[in-house]
Design a protein around this motif. Structure first.
Motif, short mmCIF file in Angstrom:
data_model
loop_
_atom_site.label_atom_id
_atom_site.label_comp_id
_atom_site.label_asym_id
_atom_site.label_seq_id
_atom_site.Cartn_x
_atom_site.Cartn_y
_atom_site.Cartn_z
N GLU A 59 -1.33 -11.51 -1.01
CA GLU A 59 -1.09 -12.85 -0.22
C GLU A 59 -2.04 -12.80 1.10
O GLU A 59 -2.72 -13.15 1.64
CB GLU A 59 0.07 -13.43 -0.22
N TRP A 60 -1.99 -10.83 1.94
CA TRP A 60 -2.24 -11.36 3.31
C TRP A 60 -3.21 -10.91 2.79
O TRP A 60 -4.21 -11.00 4.09
CB TRP A 60 -1.70 -9.71 4.25
N LEU A 61 -4.48 -10.75 2.45
CA LEU A 61 -5.67 -10.36 1.61
C LEU A 61 -6.22 -11.43 1.53
O LEU A 61 -7.59 -11.67 1.08
CB LEU A 61 -6.41 -9.47 0.24
N GLY A 62 -5.38 -12.81 1.20
CA GLY A 62 -6.22 -14.33 0.03
C GLY A 62 -5.93 -14.04 -0.86
O GLY A 62 -6.94 -14.80 -1.28
N LEU A 63 -5.95 -12.94 -1.18
CA LEU A 63 -6.04 -13.04 -2.87
C LEU A 63 -4.68 -13.68 -4.17
O LEU A 63 -4.10 -14.28 -3.37
CB LEU A 63 -6.16 -11.83 -3.06
N TRP A 64 -5.78 -13.84 -5.01
CA TRP A 64 -4.75 -14.75 -6.42
C TRP A 64 -3.91 -13.70 -6.77
O TRP A 64 -4.00 -12.54 -7.42
CB TRP A 64 -5.23 -15.63 -7.05
N HIS A 65 -1.91 -13.59 -7.22
CA HIS A 65 -1.43 -13.85 -8.02
C HIS A 65 -0.47 -14.88 -8.88
O HIS A 65 -0.80 -15.76 -9.00
CB HIS A 65 -0.36 -13.01 -7.04
N LEU A 66 -0.33 -13.98 -10.17
CA LEU A 66 0.91 -15.02 -11.04
C LEU A 66 1.84 -15.48 -9.95
O LEU A 66 2.85 -15.75 -9.05
CB LEU A 66 1.78 -14.04 -11.50
N GLN A 67 1.83 -16.99 -10.36
CA GLN A 67 3.12 -18.02 -9.89
C GLN A 67 4.01 -18.15 -11.47
O GLN A 67 4.18 -17.70 -11.96
CB GLN A 67 2.71 -19.33 -9.30
N GLY A 68 5.47 -18.65 -10.20
CA GLY A 68 6.32 -19.11 -11.14
C GLY A 68 6.73 -18.62 -12.47
O GLY A 68 7.26 -16.87 -11.81
N SER A 69 7.05 -18.96 -13.79
CA SER A 69 7.59 -17.65 -14.66
C SER A 69 6.71 -17.38 -14.93
O SER A 69 6.65 -16.45 -15.03
CB SER A 69 7.96 -18.67 -15.53
N GLY A 70 5.29 -16.92 -14.64
CA GLY A 70 4.76 -16.12 -15.03
C GLY A 70 4.60 -14.98 -13.99
O GLY A 70 3.84 -13.51 -14.87
N PRO B 225 13.12 0.57 -13.14
CA PRO B 225 13.23 -1.00 -11.83
C PRO B 225 13.09 -0.57 -10.51
O PRO B 225 12.06 -1.52 -10.35
CB PRO B 225 14.48 -0.52 -12.33
N ALA B 226 13.10 0.29 -10.29
CA ALA B 226 12.74 0.57 -8.47
C ALA B 226 11.19 0.43 -8.55
O ALA B 226 10.67 -0.30 -7.84
CB ALA B 226 12.95 1.53 -8.10
N TRP B 227 10.04 1.42 -9.26
CA TRP B 227 9.32 0.75 -9.59
C TRP B 227 8.31 0.26 -9.30
O TRP B 227 7.63 -0.59 -9.11
CB TRP B 227 8.80 2.32 -10.65
N VAL B 228 9.02 -0.43 -11.00
CA VAL B 228 8.13 -2.12 -10.80
C VAL B 228 8.79 -3.08 -9.65
O VAL B 228 7.29 -3.60 -9.68
CB VAL B 228 9.27 -2.34 -12.65
N PHE B 229 9.58 -3.54 -9.01
CA PHE B 229 10.04 -3.82 -8.66
C PHE B 229 9.69 -4.35 -7.59
O PHE B 229 9.05 -5.03 -6.61
CB PHE B 229 11.39 -4.85 -8.51
N GLY B 230 8.60 -2.69 -7.44
CA GLY B 230 8.84 -2.30 -5.69
C GLY B 230 7.40 -2.66 -6.03
O GLY B 230 6.58 -3.02 -4.99
N TRP B 231 6.48 -2.51 -6.84
CA TRP B 231 4.68 -2.40 -6.99
C TRP B 231 4.68 -3.98 -6.97
O TRP B 231 4.34 -4.58 -6.29
CB TRP B 231 4.62 -1.77 -8.38
N GLN B 232 5.70 -4.85 -8.04
CA GLN B 232 5.94 -6.26 -7.81
C GLN B 232 5.82 -7.03 -6.18
O GLN B 232 4.80 -7.26 -5.61
CB GLN B 232 6.42 -6.69 -8.28
N TYR B 233 7.12 -6.43 -5.41
CA TYR B 233 6.81 -7.15 -4.23
C TYR B 233 5.33 -6.62 -3.53
O TYR B 233 5.56 -7.14 -2.51
CB TYR B 233 8.06 -5.72 -3.44
#
Length: 354
Positions: free
Chosen positions: A107-118, A92-100
């Motif tokens: 966002e800092w690079l201006g790239l797209w990522h999944l939003q909402g429930s996705g 869990p630490a690895w997964v949520f750490g990667w996601q954050y």
């Protein structure tokens, strides 16, 4: 993975490591390509596809390093179930750490990522990736340990074969010499009784060696009697220059010890300690029970540390190796007071039937 990696510099080590790296890189490329291809095809393909891919899997690789260190370095001596339990907290630490980190970086690079429930897809897919990746690590660990066990088993078989051949030679040589000494003793005239006694003592020494080569342990009393006979032969050569002091604590004589373990120390004391000293000296053998250990001390009042402390002789080397491999014990050499050298070692008490 300190235990699971082959020795540094070996051809097998480099080959295995290259193979593991290739497999992991291929996993990253395949997973990254199909995951992002699926996202882009369903959300619209854009030119930032490879930039996202690089950010995604560079972060995964960086976060993998501390997890790998914890499981395969910090917990390398622990049972497999404890390593797997650690994954329950690390995954869990690895997964949520990667996601954050992935979301903040894109966002800092201006790239797209999944939003909402996705965003739950960015939990589910990385979790599967974590299990697949560390599954490969554990398979590699198991594969290498199995190879190492097979190599050790092969080496042990070779050692056992050499030991068996050596034991056969050791049985043949003393047996031949024992019979030869008896023949010589029978031909010695009666008026040379002292010579006959020396030959008989020497024959007894070889008879003990022949018996000792067939057993794992002998009573301490038998070993001390063997050493007494050896010292009597030496006393015939050195005369009053060699004095003997044997101090056995009551209750130690029936303790079982490996045969021929004390004699090399006594021989070293006579040869390197007493022999070079004009006035000679005393060889002392003592035993003590310390806790659950049998302490054996062999000391002399000879010339001292200068000639014996390095302990490079064959007898001392073999004694060290036997103590290390059989009992994980060490042979300690130190200065004796007022002069000479003291050798001592401890082995577990064994009072089973010999």
């Amino acid at each position: 993975m300190e235990q699971s990696l082959p020795p540094t510099g070996s051809g097998t080590s480099r080959k295995n490591r290259r193979l593991l790296i290739i497999v992991l890189v291929a996993l990253y490329l395949v997973m990254g390509f199909f995951y992002h291809l699926t996202i882009q095809l369903t959300s619209g393909f854009d030119s930032d596809f490879w930039r996202q891919d690089i950010v995604d899997y560079v972060l995964k690789a960086l976060l993998t390093i501390p997890v790998w260190w914890i499981v395969f370095r910090l917990l390398r001596q622990r049972p497999l179930w404890q390593q797997l339990t650690a994954h329950l907290f690390l995954a869990p630490a690895w997964v949520f750490g990667w996601q954050y980190l992935y979301y903040r970086t894109t966002e800092w690079l201006g790239l797209w990522h999944l939003q909402g429930s996705g965003t739950w897809w960015d939990v589910y897919i990385p979790a599967l990736f974590y299990m697949l990746q560390f599954g490969i690590f554990h398979l590699y660990e198991y594969h290498y340990r199995l190879q190492a066990q097979q190599r050790r088993a092969s080496e042990l078989r070779e050692v056992a074969l050499r030991s068996e051949l050596t034991a056969l030679k050791a049985q043949l040589n003393p047996h031949f010499l024992y019979n030869t000494f008896n023949t010589i003793s029978a031909s010695v005239p009666r008026e040379m009784e002292s010579t006959r006694e020396l030959i008989a003592t020497l024959a007894d020494l070889f008879r003990y060696q022949l018996r000792a080569s067939k057993v794992e342990r002998v009573p301490l009393e038998d070993e001390i009697n063997f050493v007494r006979q050896y010292l009597e032969l030496e006393k015939a050569r050195f005369g009053e220059r060699l004095r003997i002091d044997i101090d056995l604590q009551p209750g130690t004589t029936q303790i079982l010890i490996p045969p021929m373990l004390i004699q090399p120390l006594v021989e070293n004391a006579v040869k390197h300690g007493i022999s070079p000293k004009i006035e000679g000296g005393t060889v002392r053998i003592a035993t003590r029970i310390v806790g659950k250990q049998l302490l054996i001390l062999v000391s002399d009042t000879g010339v001292g540390m200068g000639t014996t402390i390095n302990g490079s002789g064959v007898g001392l080397h073999n004694t060290r190796q036997r103590l290390l491999h059989q009992f994980n014990s060490e042979l300690h050499l130190s200065e004796n007071s007022p002069s000479g050298v003291q050798a001592q070692f401890s082995i577990p008490l064994d009072r089973s039937v010999a």
